[in-house]
Design a protein around this motif. Structure first.
Motif, PDB file in Angstrom:
ATOM      1  N   GLN A   1       0.755  -1.093   0.043  1.00 40.02           N
ATOM      2  CA  GLN A   1       0.132   0.048  -0.043  1.00 40.02           C
ATOM      3  C   GLN A   1       0.904   1.312  -0.066  1.00 40.02           C
ATOM      4  O   GLN A   1       0.539   2.220  -0.828  1.00 40.02           O
ATOM      5  N   LEU A   2       1.611   1.289   0.984  1.00 37.88           N
ATOM      6  CA  LEU A   2       2.733   2.431   0.895  1.00 37.88           C
ATOM      7  C   LEU A   2       3.572   2.534  -0.458  1.00 37.88           C
ATOM      8  O   LEU A   2       3.578   3.802  -1.069  1.00 37.88           O
ATOM      9  N   GLU A   3       3.958   1.550  -1.113  1.00 36.31           N
ATOM     10  CA  GLU A   3       4.691   1.562  -2.496  1.00 36.31           C
ATOM     11  C   GLU A   3       3.895   2.165  -3.467  1.00 36.31           C
ATOM     12  O   GLU A   3       4.003   2.886  -4.192  1.00 36.31           O
ATOM     13  N   ALA A   4       2.525   1.666  -3.476  1.00 38.37           N
ATOM     14  CA  ALA A   4       1.429   2.284  -4.349  1.00 38.37           C
ATOM     15  C   ALA A   4       1.247   3.588  -4.113  1.00 38.37           C
ATOM     16  O   ALA A   4       1.146   4.656  -5.077  1.00 38.37           O
ATOM     17  N   ARG A   5       1.161   4.074  -3.052  1.00 39.15           N
ATOM     18  CA  ARG A   5       0.702   5.642  -2.954  1.00 39.15           C
ATOM     19  C   ARG A   5       1.986   6.432  -3.041  1.00 39.15           C
ATOM     20  O   ARG A   5       1.843   7.808  -3.115  1.00 39.15           O
ATOM     21  N   ARG A   6       3.250   5.934  -3.269  1.00 40.25           N
ATOM     22  CA  ARG A   6       4.149   6.765  -3.328  1.00 40.25           C
ATOM     23  C   ARG A   6       4.143   7.580  -4.563  1.00 40.25           C
ATOM     24  O   ARG A   6       4.908   8.425  -4.956  1.00 40.25           O
ATOM     25  N   HIS A   7       3.390   6.941  -5.659  1.00 42.34           N
ATOM     26  CA  HIS A   7       3.082   7.733  -6.848  1.00 42.34           C
ATOM     27  C   HIS A   7       2.465   8.883  -6.694  1.00 42.34           C
ATOM     28  O   HIS A   7       2.541   9.994  -7.754  1.00 42.34           O
ATOM     29  N   LEU A   8       1.821   9.605  -5.456  1.00 41.08           N
ATOM     30  CA  LEU A   8       1.286  10.574  -5.307  1.00 41.08           C
ATOM     31  C   LEU A   8       2.110  11.524  -4.634  1.00 41.08           C
ATOM     32  O   LEU A   8       1.852  12.847  -4.548  1.00 41.08           O
ATOM     33  N   PHE A   9       3.383  11.004  -4.337  1.00 44.35           N
ATOM     34  CA  PHE A   9       4.374  11.874  -3.584  1.00 44.35           C
ATOM     35  C   PHE A   9       4.933  12.809  -4.570  1.00 44.35           C
ATOM     36  O   PHE A   9       5.646  12.440  -5.697  1.00 44.35           O
ATOM     37  N   VAL A  10       4.978  14.143  -4.566  1.00 42.18           N
ATOM     38  CA  VAL A  10       5.669  15.240  -5.379  1.00 42.18           C
ATOM     39  C   VAL A  10       6.466  16.042  -4.278  1.00 42.18           C
ATOM     40  O   VAL A  10       5.617  16.759  -3.239  1.00 42.18           O
ATOM     41  N   PRO A  11       7.846  16.236  -4.352  1.00 39.58           N
ATOM     42  CA  PRO A  11       8.616  16.919  -3.505  1.00 39.58           C
ATOM     43  C   PRO A  11       8.052  18.437  -3.204  1.00 39.58           C
ATOM     44  O   PRO A  11       7.727  19.015  -4.202  1.00 39.58           O
ATOM     45  N   GLY A  12       8.049  18.739  -2.046  1.00 40.09           N
ATOM     46  CA  GLY A  12       7.375  20.080  -1.678  1.00 40.09           C
ATOM     47  C   GLY A  12       5.921  20.265  -1.774  1.00 40.09           C
ATOM     48  O   GLY A  12       5.528  21.317  -1.056  1.00 40.09           O
TER      49      GLY A  12
ATOM     50  N   ARG B   1      -7.754   3.843 -12.429  1.00 35.85           N
ATOM     51  CA  ARG B   1      -9.203   3.471 -12.398  1.00 35.85           C
ATOM     52  C   ARG B   1      -9.353   2.403 -13.467  1.00 35.85           C
ATOM     53  O   ARG B   1     -10.271   1.740 -13.906  1.00 35.85           O
ATOM     54  N   THR B   2      -8.226   1.713 -13.841  1.00 31.68           N
ATOM     55  CA  THR B   2      -8.102   0.798 -14.800  1.00 31.68           C
ATOM     56  C   THR B   2      -7.573  -0.438 -14.174  1.00 31.68           C
ATOM     57  O   THR B   2      -7.090  -1.421 -15.048  1.00 31.68           O
ATOM     58  N   GLY B   3      -7.002  -0.424 -13.104  1.00 32.45           N
ATOM     59  CA  GLY B   3      -6.268  -1.269 -12.268  1.00 32.45           C
ATOM     60  C   GLY B   3      -4.632  -1.414 -12.590  1.00 32.45           C
ATOM     61  O   GLY B   3      -4.020  -2.329 -12.340  1.00 32.45           O
ATOM     62  N   VAL B   4      -4.076  -0.376 -13.503  1.00 34.09           N
ATOM     63  CA  VAL B   4      -2.665  -0.465 -13.565  1.00 34.09           C
ATOM     64  C   VAL B   4      -1.914  -0.141 -12.292  1.00 34.09           C
ATOM     65  O   VAL B   4      -1.031  -0.801 -11.966  1.00 34.09           O
ATOM     66  N   LEU B   5      -2.435   0.682 -11.742  1.00 32.71           N
ATOM     67  CA  LEU B   5      -1.768   1.124 -10.492  1.00 32.71           C
ATOM     68  C   LEU B   5      -2.964   1.241  -9.343  1.00 32.71           C
ATOM     69  O   LEU B   5      -4.136   1.334  -9.623  1.00 32.71           O
ATOM     70  N   SER B   6      -2.465   0.730  -8.003  1.00 38.09           N
ATOM     71  CA  SER B   6      -3.415   0.883  -6.831  1.00 38.09           C
ATOM     72  C   SER B   6      -2.795   1.602  -5.683  1.00 38.09           C
ATOM     73  O   SER B   6      -1.624   1.871  -5.580  1.00 38.09           O
ATOM     74  N   THR B   7      -3.803   2.657  -5.219  1.00 42.82           N
ATOM     75  CA  THR B   7      -3.156   3.284  -4.039  1.00 42.82           C
ATOM     76  C   THR B   7      -4.014   2.859  -3.015  1.00 42.82           C
ATOM     77  O   THR B   7      -3.403   3.478  -1.579  1.00 42.82           O
ATOM     78  N   ASP B   8      -4.527   1.657  -2.620  1.00 45.44           N
ATOM     79  CA  ASP B   8      -4.782   0.997  -1.520  1.00 45.44           C
ATOM     80  C   ASP B   8      -4.262   0.036  -1.291  1.00 45.44           C
ATOM     81  O   ASP B   8      -4.681  -0.679   0.062  1.00 45.44           O
ATOM     82  N   GLY B   9      -3.622  -0.788  -2.287  1.00 44.67           N
ATOM     83  CA  GLY B   9      -3.202  -2.028  -1.947  1.00 44.67           C
ATOM     84  C   GLY B   9      -4.085  -3.161  -2.007  1.00 44.67           C
ATOM     85  O   GLY B   9      -3.854  -4.529  -1.895  1.00 44.67           O
ATOM     86  N   SER B  10      -5.417  -2.970  -2.273  1.00 48.09           N
ATOM     87  CA  SER B  10      -6.118  -4.036  -2.297  1.00 48.09           C
ATOM     88  C   SER B  10      -6.340  -4.648  -3.689  1.00 48.09           C
ATOM     89  O   SER B  10      -5.807  -4.240  -4.911  1.00 48.09           O
TER      90      SER B  10
END
Length: 418
Positions: free
Chosen positions: A38-49, A201-210
């Motif tokens: 889950q943590l790795e998936a949500r790293r896609h949302l991290f933008v420095p600053g 929205r098409t399953g390529v990436l997940s932000t909740d790890g489910s």
């Protein structure tokens, strides 16, 4: 209790992201432990600053994230905005001014970048008005009782020569961005979608790890073969006592750039075998859906609430970016307790565009920047706000002039949650 001044509010580093994520889960009442995937998936949302945390010692106790966005103004101009999300304060650190400090940092940075607006979807209504945000769009959800709707049970295809095809996620990623681009350029209140939106929205990436469960996707093509509509939906599996199907189709999102596409997609959803209920998802409050049914009462409103909140950071650029229903002039006294965008402005609007310039003339209307934000997309009424005591008329009839200029024939709508 740690004093307010001992709590450090600042942009987080990438190394602090796991602790920030734990605080985010805590604030949203989700299990605080964050699985590695889950943590790795949500790293896609991290933008420095752009991710801010409040730290009491080494522990993150409040979270705040922003990212670049474009908002469609009335008339189709794309306005740069600071989109705000992931706002939490841990229950142990409430009422210490942490949100105020995070918001002040972010809005100052957005102003410095040249963003015209800040935007957010408010989980709770009373919070954001004090920071200059106003509710600028509304969303409505309908639940359709399909047997009552009066639609032809023999419906099998659009009557206009178009067609509906089931597609997969790869097709959605190919066709969806261009369709959405057409929609958002014509829909005031719509916001930009990054490639990441389509991947999630098409399953390529997940932000909740489910685990990913693919929904159904359907595309409407006109008689000329042009993609004009698309829907994502899921269905449950429910049967009555007498082996009667009682399934519900729930729309996750539906895009349509023509009335024909909208009609065809809703007709399709209401014609699926075994489906007796259709849930519309987040729609505009003046959506065509109810009146596409022979019996509009079959579409029952199940949710109606404020949706996109706007905070104006640059009054001149915001008012000059949009078009106006009529022509006229108005002197606005805009109050902004944060000192970001207050002042007195003369708005001159007409068919050829608008100019907004500083002035020393007497004000016609006095209003807070939050009320100007509510008016900016054309959904709110200055006359209504004046009756509520939230806009003050200095010149008699000025609120009616504001409505004649600012209100729109179709209501603004933001299809997205962020």
């Amino acid at each position: 209790m740690t004093s307010r001044t001992d709590i450090d509010v600042r942009p987080i580093t990438e190394a602090e992201f796991p602790d920030w994520q734990r605080a985010l889960n805590t604030g949203f009442l989700m299990p605080p432990a964050v699985a590695a995937e889950q943590l790795e998936a949500r790293r896609h949302l991290f933008v420095p600053g752009r991710s801010i945390g409040a730290f009491d010692g080494e522990r993150c106790v409040a979270t705040f994230r922003s990212f670049d966005q474009e908002v469609t103004a009335v008339g189709g101009a794309l306005v740069p905005a600071d989109a705000i999300s992931n706002v939490t304060v841990s229950p142990t650190h409430r009422r210490r001014g942490l949100l105020t400090r995070m918001m002040a940092q972010d809005l100052a940075a957005a102003k410095e970048r040249g963003d015209v607006l800040a935007t957010l979807i408010a989980a709770e209504y009373p919070i954001y008005g004090r920071y200059g945000f106003g509710p600028a769009t509304t969303m409505t959800e309908w639940t359709v009782d399909v047997p009552r709707a009066g639609l032809d049970a023999r419906w099998a295809a659009p009557e206009d020569g178009g067609r509906i095809d089931l597609v997969d996620g790869e097709d959605v990623r190919k066709l969806g961005p261009e369709l959405h681009e057409r929609l958002r350029r014509a829909q005031p209140g719509a916001v930009s979608r990054a490639e990441l939106w389509w991947q999630i929205r098409t399953g390529v990436l997940s932000t909740d790890g489910s685990p990913w469960t693919e929904p159904f996707y359907a595309v409407y093509r006109s008689a000329e073969g042009e993609v004009e509509g698309m829907v994502s939906y899921k269905a449950d599996d429910r049967w009555g006592d007498a082996k009667q199907p009682l399934n519900t189709a729930t729309v996750q999102w539906l895009l349509a750039v023509t009335p024909a596409a909208e009609r065809a997609l809703w007709s399709y959803l209401c014609s699926i075998d075994w489906v007796t209920t259709v849930k519309s998802g987040w729609r505009s409050p003046d959506d065509l859906l109810p009146h596409l049914l022979p019996d509009p009462r079959a579409a029952r409103i199940t949710t109606q609430a404020d949706w996109l909140w706007v905070r104006i950071l640059d009054v001149v650029r915001a008012l000059e970016a949009r078009t106006y229903e009529g022509s006229g002039s108005l002197v606005l006294e805009v109050e902004d307790r944060a000192g970001l965008s207050g002042g007195r402005w003369r708005l001159e609007a007409g068919a050829d565009g608008a100019s907004c310039t500083p002035t020393t003339e007497s004000a016609h209307l006095v209003l807070d920047v939050a009320e100007l934000a509510a008016l900016w997309l054309g959904d709110e009424s200055a006359v209504r706000l004046a009756a509520l005591g939230r806009v003050r008329e200095i010149r008699a009839g000025a609120a009616r002039v504001a409505d004649a200029l600012l209100r729109t024939s179709r209501r603004p709508w933001c299809p997205d949650m962020f």
